[in-house]
Every structure is written in structure tokens, then in C-alpha cells.
Design a protein around this motif. Structure first.
Motif, PDB file in Angstrom:
ATOM      1  N   CYS A 173       0.825  -1.332   0.069  1.00 12.34           N
ATOM      2  CA  CYS A 173      -0.046  -0.066  -0.162  1.00 12.34           C
ATOM      3  C   CYS A 173       0.786   1.230   0.028  1.00 12.34           C
ATOM      4  N   ALA A 174       1.984   1.369   0.689  1.00  6.62           N
ATOM      5  CA  ALA A 174       2.677   2.653   0.853  1.00  6.62           C
ATOM      6  C   ALA A 174       3.296   3.072  -0.192  1.00  6.62           C
ATOM      7  N   GLY A 175       3.425   2.498  -1.221  1.00  3.63           N
ATOM      8  CA  GLY A 175       4.207   2.802  -2.723  1.00  3.63           C
ATOM      9  C   GLY A 175       3.166   3.761  -3.169  1.00  3.63           C
ATOM     10  N   CYS A 176       1.736   3.883  -2.757  1.00  2.00           N
ATOM     11  CA  CYS A 176       0.894   4.919  -3.279  1.00  2.00           C
ATOM     12  C   CYS A 176       0.651   5.746  -2.395  1.00  2.00           C
ATOM     13  N   HIS A 177       0.078   5.071  -1.301  1.00  4.73           N
ATOM     14  CA  HIS A 177      -0.798   5.588  -0.064  1.00  4.73           C
ATOM     15  C   HIS A 177       0.328   6.428   0.877  1.00  4.73           C
ATOM     16  N   GLN A 178       1.660   6.216   0.483  1.00  5.32           N
ATOM     17  CA  GLN A 178       2.760   6.820   1.644  1.00  5.32           C
ATOM     18  C   GLN A 178       2.594   5.790   3.123  1.00  5.32           C
ATOM     19  N   LEU A 179       3.671   5.772   3.874  1.00  2.00           N
ATOM     20  CA  LEU A 179       3.789   5.151   5.003  1.00  2.00           C
ATOM     21  C   LEU A 179       2.803   5.493   5.862  1.00  2.00           C
ATOM     22  N   ASP A 180       2.484   7.050   6.032  1.00  4.28           N
ATOM     23  CA  ASP A 180       1.586   7.561   6.909  1.00  4.28           C
ATOM     24  C   ASP A 180       0.104   7.553   6.386  1.00  4.28           C
ATOM     25  N   GLY A 181      -0.102   7.001   5.276  1.00  5.48           N
ATOM     26  CA  GLY A 181      -1.769   6.987   4.677  1.00  5.48           C
ATOM     27  C   GLY A 181      -1.659   8.315   3.935  1.00  5.48           C
ATOM     28  N   SER A 182      -0.872   9.358   3.822  1.00  3.02           N
ATOM     29  CA  SER A 182      -1.452  10.637   3.332  1.00  3.02           C
ATOM     30  C   SER A 182      -1.463  10.341   1.817  1.00  3.02           C
ATOM     31  N   ASP A 204      -5.898  10.407   0.297  1.00  2.00           N
ATOM     32  CA  ASP A 204      -5.329  10.229   1.698  1.00  2.00           C
ATOM     33  C   ASP A 204      -6.405   9.604   2.594  1.00  2.00           C
ATOM     34  N   MET A 205      -5.647   8.441   3.367  1.00  2.00           N
ATOM     35  CA  MET A 205      -6.634   7.663   4.144  1.00  2.00           C
ATOM     36  C   MET A 205      -6.685   8.255   5.367  1.00  2.00           C
ATOM     37  N   ARG A 206      -6.099   9.227   5.720  1.00  7.50           N
ATOM     38  CA  ARG A 206      -6.024   9.723   7.122  1.00  7.50           C
ATOM     39  C   ARG A 206      -7.344  10.649   7.543  1.00  7.50           C
ATOM     40  N   GLY A 207      -8.215  10.206   8.277  1.00  7.41           N
ATOM     41  CA  GLY A 207      -9.422  10.706   8.645  1.00  7.41           C
ATOM     42  C   GLY A 207     -10.507  10.701   7.575  1.00  7.41           C
ATOM     43  N   THR A 208     -10.484   9.499   6.724  1.00  5.76           N
ATOM     44  CA  THR A 208     -11.472   9.398   5.854  1.00  5.76           C
ATOM     45  C   THR A 208     -12.094   8.105   5.568  1.00  5.76           C
ATOM     46  N   LEU A 209     -10.952   7.032   5.913  1.00  2.00           N
ATOM     47  CA  LEU A 209     -11.369   5.398   5.693  1.00  2.00           C
ATOM     48  C   LEU A 209     -12.730   5.265   6.538  1.00  2.00           C
ATOM     49  N   GLY A 210     -12.646   5.741   7.524  1.00  3.44           N
ATOM     50  CA  GLY A 210     -14.020   5.263   8.450  1.00  3.44           C
ATOM     51  C   GLY A 210     -15.261   5.692   7.977  1.00  3.44           C
ATOM     52  N   GLN A 251      -5.984  -0.570   8.961  1.00  5.34           N
ATOM     53  CA  GLN A 251      -5.777   0.813   8.180  1.00  5.34           C
ATOM     54  C   GLN A 251      -6.849   1.587   8.610  1.00  5.34           C
ATOM     55  N   LEU A 252      -8.019   0.950   8.903  1.00  8.07           N
ATOM     56  CA  LEU A 252      -9.108   1.909   9.446  1.00  8.07           C
ATOM     57  C   LEU A 252      -8.850   2.226  10.867  1.00  8.07           C
ATOM     58  N   ARG A 253      -8.415   1.534  11.757  1.00 11.44           N
ATOM     59  CA  ARG A 253      -7.913   1.893  12.966  1.00 11.44           C
ATOM     60  C   ARG A 253      -6.804   2.544  13.184  1.00 11.44           C
ATOM     61  N   GLU A 254      -5.703   2.415  12.209  1.00 19.69           N
ATOM     62  CA  GLU A 254      -4.635   3.343  12.225  1.00 19.69           C
ATOM     63  C   GLU A 254      -4.562   4.594  11.646  1.00 19.69           C
ATOM     64  N   PHE A 255      -5.594   4.688  10.621  1.00 16.28           N
ATOM     65  CA  PHE A 255      -5.343   5.827  10.064  1.00 16.28           C
ATOM     66  C   PHE A 255      -6.696   6.848  10.152  1.00 16.28           C
ATOM     67  N   SER A 256      -7.640   6.133  10.674  1.00 13.53           N
ATOM     68  CA  SER A 256      -9.152   6.648  10.813  1.00 13.53           C
ATOM     69  C   SER A 256      -9.983   6.466  11.866  1.00 13.53           C
ATOM     70  N   PRO A 257      -9.345   6.345  12.910  1.00 14.51           N
ATOM     71  CA  PRO A 257     -10.114   5.681  14.228  1.00 14.51           C
ATOM     72  C   PRO A 257     -11.424   6.789  14.648  1.00 14.51           C
ATOM     73  N   THR A 258     -11.266   8.008  14.541  1.00 12.03           N
ATOM     74  CA  THR A 258     -12.075   8.931  14.825  1.00 12.03           C
ATOM     75  C   THR A 258     -13.340   9.029  13.856  1.00 12.03           C
TER      76      THR A 258
END
Length: 190
Positions: free
Chosen positions: A84-93, A102-108, A143-150
Motif C-alpha cells: 500500500c505505501a508505494g502509493c498511499h505513503q507510509l503515513d496514509g497521506s 489520503d487515508m487519514r481521517g477518511t477511511l472510517g 488501516q481503518l483503526r490506524e489512519f481513521s479511528p475517529t
């Protein structure tokens, strides 16, 4: 370099990559605590000895038999790095300017509708990844819990291997349009 030498170099690289991937996903013992995720994982062991060099880079053939085991978070993070990180980056950005969300704050938010839940597995990178349905379920749950728990709904249910298998078998024809339609229903940021 002649054709035979190229094949030998390619095969050696393929064997090295296979060995590294196998080690990265199998060296850490799974502990029965809060750092593990329950999944269905293949019980098959890799061949050893001289036949190990005949391993393909990606598994082929019929679906693997699954048994209940734990898949350690370290292994799931390694899968994120590899697949995944090749496209979505290690931090999910991601790289939104290039169409990689960007996976952060949106996947949920995708978990709020059946179509959104299916889409996370049907997105081309997930659907076409060379990992088992159980591994994809564990990876997506992490990924859901790591990048978008809220943004996860309170009634969130983790993906199962059976559910992932069904979603992978029915991909959308127009990924961009489906994602746009689902994202249009997301809450607007303040």
C-alpha cells in the motif's frame, strides 16, 4: 548480457524478494494480547531446500486452506509497506494531486454505507493485491483503526475473509465514479 544470464539474474532477484517477504511476514511470533488481530490465515508452509528456489513471486493456483490463527500487527504493518505505501505513503497521506487519496481521517466514513464498505476492498490496489482474503481483511481493519479511528462508526464490524472474497469478486466498472458518489455523502469538514 545474453538472455540466459538475464533469466538467471531475474530468477535470483525473484528468489531473494520471496525470501525477504516470507521472513518479513513470519519472523515475529503472534502474541495473544491487544497487539494482535484475529484473522483466517493459510496453514501452508513454504517449500524448503533446493525446491524453495522454484517459488513464484506471487502465489498461484487454487485458494489456500484457511485455519484460525493470529496475524500480528507487525506483519500487518509489513503488508502495508509492501502493498500500500508505494502509493498511499507510509503515513496514509497518499498523493491527492496525483489521484491517490489520503487515508487519514477518511477511511472510517466508508464504513457508514454498504457501498462504501465494499468499495474499500474493491478499489484496484486492494482487490488486485497478491495477498489472501484473510490478509486483506486484517490489513484493511488495521488501516481503518490506524489512519481513521475517529471517523469509524460506533457499530463498526471488522472485515472477514468471507466478506472480502465476495467483494473482490464484484469490482465496480468505474472506480472513480463510484468513489466520488460514495465520498459525496461524507460529512463536510468544519
Amino acid at each position: 548480457m545474453n538472455m540466459m544470464a538475464q533469466r538467471v539474474r531475474y530468477r535470483r532477484a525473484q528468489v531473494c524478494i520471496t525470501a525477504v517477504l516470507w521472513c518479513a511476514l513470519s519472523v515475529v511470533p503472534a502474541a495473544a494480547d491487544e497487539t494482535t488481530v484475529r484473522v483466517q490465515e493459510s496453514a501452508a508452509q513454504p517449500p524448503t531446500g533446493r525446491y524453495a528456489m522454484a517459488l513464484p513471486l506471487h502465489p498461484t493456483g487454487p485458494a489456500k486452506t484457511a485455519t484460525t490463527q493470529t496475524l500480528d500487527v507487525v506483519k500487518v504493518r509489513a503488508m502495508h509497506r509492501l502493498y500500500c505505501a508505494g502509493c498511499h505513503q507510509l503515513d496514509g497521506s497518499g498523493v491527492p494531486a496525483s489521484g491517490v487519496p489520503d487515508m487519514r481521517g477518511t477511511l472510517g466514513h466508508f464504513q457508514r454505507t454498504p457501498a462504501g464498505r465494499a468499495f474499500l476492498i474493491q478499489a484496484p490496489g486492494a482487490r488486485n493485491s497478491q495477498i489472501t482474503d484473510a490478509e486483506l481483511a486484517a490489513l484493511t481493519n488495521w488501516q481503518l483503526r490506524e489512519f481513521s479511528p475517529t471517523t469509524l462508526p460506533p457499530d463498526f464490524k471488522p472485515y472477514t475473509a468471507e466478506e472480502v472474497s465476495g467483494y473482490r469478486a464484484n469490482p465496480p466498472l468505474d472506480v472513480t465514479a463510484v468513489r466520488g458518489a460514495i465520498a459525496a455523502g461524507f460529512p463536510k469538514p468544519p
